[in-house]
Design an enzyme around this catalytic site. Structure first.
Site, PDB file in Angstrom:
ATOM      1  N   HIS A 123     -24.021 -76.057  17.987  1.00 34.29           N
ATOM      2  CA  HIS A 123     -22.620 -75.809  17.609  1.00 34.29           C
ATOM      3  C   HIS A 123     -22.290 -74.327  17.658  1.00 34.29           C
ATOM      4  O   HIS A 123     -23.176 -73.467  17.701  1.00 34.29           O
ATOM      5  CB  HIS A 123     -22.331 -76.361  16.205  1.00 34.29           C
ATOM      6  CG  HIS A 123     -23.074 -75.662  15.106  1.00 34.29           C
ATOM      7  ND1 HIS A 123     -24.415 -75.814  14.883  1.00 34.29           N
ATOM      8  CD2 HIS A 123     -22.637 -74.777  14.169  1.00 34.29           C
ATOM      9  CE1 HIS A 123     -24.790 -75.080  13.854  1.00 34.29           C
ATOM     10  NE2 HIS A 123     -23.735 -74.434  13.403  1.00 34.29           N
ATOM     11  N   ASP A 125     -19.891 -71.817  15.279  1.00 30.42           N
ATOM     12  CA  ASP A 125     -19.332 -71.950  13.932  1.00 30.42           C
ATOM     13  C   ASP A 125     -17.807 -72.058  13.941  1.00 30.42           C
ATOM     14  O   ASP A 125     -17.111 -71.286  14.618  1.00 30.42           O
ATOM     15  CB  ASP A 125     -19.764 -70.765  13.053  1.00 30.42           C
ATOM     16  CG  ASP A 125     -21.239 -70.873  12.668  1.00 30.42           C
ATOM     17  OD1 ASP A 125     -21.744 -72.006  12.581  1.00 30.42           O
ATOM     18  OD2 ASP A 125     -21.876 -69.821  12.465  1.00 30.42           O
ATOM     19  N   HIS A 278     -25.640 -72.299  18.471  1.00 31.68           N
ATOM     20  CA  HIS A 278     -26.932 -72.287  17.784  1.00 31.68           C
ATOM     21  C   HIS A 278     -27.219 -73.664  17.208  1.00 31.68           C
ATOM     22  O   HIS A 278     -26.331 -74.520  17.109  1.00 31.68           O
ATOM     23  CB  HIS A 278     -26.990 -71.196  16.712  1.00 31.68           C
ATOM     24  CG  HIS A 278     -25.961 -71.348  15.639  1.00 31.68           C
ATOM     25  ND1 HIS A 278     -24.630 -71.047  15.820  1.00 31.68           N
ATOM     26  CD2 HIS A 278     -26.068 -71.788  14.358  1.00 31.68           C
ATOM     27  CE1 HIS A 278     -23.964 -71.283  14.709  1.00 31.68           C
ATOM     28  NE2 HIS A 278     -24.808 -71.743  13.797  1.00 31.68           N
ATOM     29  N   ARG A 293     -25.674 -67.587   3.762  1.00 27.60           N
ATOM     30  CA  ARG A 293     -24.895 -67.244   4.956  1.00 27.60           C
ATOM     31  C   ARG A 293     -23.539 -66.658   4.592  1.00 27.60           C
ATOM     32  O   ARG A 293     -22.878 -67.123   3.662  1.00 27.60           O
ATOM     33  CB  ARG A 293     -24.671 -68.508   5.799  1.00 27.60           C
ATOM     34  CG  ARG A 293     -24.073 -68.224   7.159  1.00 27.60           C
ATOM     35  CD  ARG A 293     -23.806 -69.493   7.946  1.00 27.60           C
ATOM     36  NE  ARG A 293     -22.422 -69.938   7.755  1.00 27.60           N
ATOM     37  CZ  ARG A 293     -21.795 -70.823   8.545  1.00 27.60           C
ATOM     38  NH1 ARG A 293     -22.449 -71.376   9.562  1.00 27.60           N
ATOM     39  NH2 ARG A 293     -20.561 -71.172   8.312  1.00 27.60           N
TER      40      ARG A 293
HETATM   41  C1  SIN Z   1     -25.852 -72.528  10.516  1.00 31.78           C
HETATM   42  O1  SIN Z   1     -25.520 -73.281  11.409  1.00 31.78           O
HETATM   43  O2  SIN Z   1     -25.132 -71.632  10.120  1.00 31.78           O
HETATM   44  C2  SIN Z   1     -27.204 -72.706   9.865  1.00 31.78           C
HETATM   45  C3  SIN Z   1     -28.284 -72.199  10.726  1.00 31.78           C
HETATM   46  C4  SIN Z   1     -29.639 -72.342  10.080  1.00 31.78           C
HETATM   47  O3  SIN Z   1     -29.725 -72.748   8.918  1.00 31.78           O
HETATM   48  O4  SIN Z   1     -30.623 -72.012  10.730  1.00 31.78           O
END
Ligand code: SIN
Length: 302
Positions: A123, A125, A278, A293
């Site tokens: 995805h 973000d 990612h 995050r």
């Molecule tokens: C995310 O998609 O922000 C999480 C990524 C992760 O936990 O590695």
């Protein structure tokens, strides 16, 4: 390892989109971790009083390598947010509950009895927002002894390596994005116990973004669609959209366009959502993983 002084045959001099982080701060080290994206940056204490030159160097490395990593950082939520604010205003997630004290902070937690993880699929973000976040900054507090790595895929190189005919066909297409598949009924929110989500009707609102977007800082074109939030392509039939998007996702996530980050407590990743997809791997069922995050607001994609 690639180090500061001017005159080197630099990593960042290989294309028209050249940046020279070391000109801004010759004390930092920048080591690429794969052929096309990802770099580990050393010589920086992110909780410290960072100069404008250091921030410029990190930003330049981010734009050039699309995702940068730091090791052995000790970051309070306040220091984490202060670092993020050097790149722009912080965002709050519209559907996932933020930290009670700091709403801009998402505590990204997988508990041993969770059967899904946050971000567990390719995805970009929050592409369901009209102005999706430009960067995300993830900090590891507790990681399983093995597993829980994060994968990144370079959407610029994916675009560059398409045929001219395919590029012509894609340029000008517009994708529809919605939070519905992830945060509506049956989405991630119903499978995770660890993270509280708000399932609101707005999650089904649709926004439209170009399928090929131009990075506002590097000028590079890149694919801008993702399996989590892109629900179709304007003007194409559903089966046509699906076939084209599936091809693009398969192409974009080819191994040669990706890198993989192995976390340790104190590691930090900062990725450019205008350049990468990612995927947080969920290969540690039965174990705990705790991350923090923050995200930096971005502009409307063009
Ligand atoms: C995310 O998609 O922000 C999480 C990524 C992760 O936990 O590695």
């Amino acid at each position: 390892m690639w180090r500061g002084p001017p005159g080197r045959v630099g990593l960042f001099r290989r294309s028209a989109h050249t940046y020279d982080p070391a000109m801004a701060d010759p004390t930092i080290t920048i080591e690429p971790i794969s052929g096309v994206l990802g770099a580990e940056i050393g010589g920086v204490d992110l909780a410290g009083d960072l100069s404008d030159g250091t921030i410029a160097a990190i930003r330049a490395a981010l734009v050039e390598r699309h995702v940068v990593f730091f090791r052995d950082q000790e970051l309070s939520p306040e220091a984490h947010m202060a670092f993020g604010r050097r790149f722009g205003e912080l965002d709050t997630h519209p559907f996932v509950e933020g930290n009670a004290t700091h709403p801009e902070v998402l505590d990204v937690i997988t508990e041993p009895d969770d059967r899904a993880n946050f971000g567990g699929g390719w995805h970009i973000d929050v592409t369901f927002l009209p102005e999706p976040d430009m960067a995300s900054i993830l900090y590891a507090l507790e990681v399983p002894p093995a597993g829980g790595d994060t994968l990144f895929a370079d959407l610029h190189t994916a675009y560059d390596t398409l045929s001219d005919t395919m590029k012509e066909m894609l340029d000008g297409l517009v994708c529809v994005h919605s939070a519905g598949p992830q945060y509506g009924a049956g989405g991630y929110s119903t499978k995770s116990k660890a993270m509280a989500t708000r399932n609101e009707i707005e999650s089904h609102n649709e926004v439209r973004h170009p399928l090929v977007r131009t990075h506002p800082e590097s000028g590079r074109k890149g694919l801008y669609a993702n399996p989590a939030f892109t629900t179709g392509i304007d003007g194409l039939r559903r089966d046509e959209s699906r076939a084209l998007l599936e091809f693009l996702y398969r192409h974009a996530t080819h191994e040669r366009f990706t890198c993989r980050f192995r976390w340790r407590p104190g590691s930090l990743a900062m990725w450019d959502n205008r350049s990468v997809m990612h995927h947080a791997l969920f290969d540690y069922v039965g174990q705990r993983r705790v991350m923090r995050r923050i995200t930096v607001k971005g502009d409307r994609p063009v």
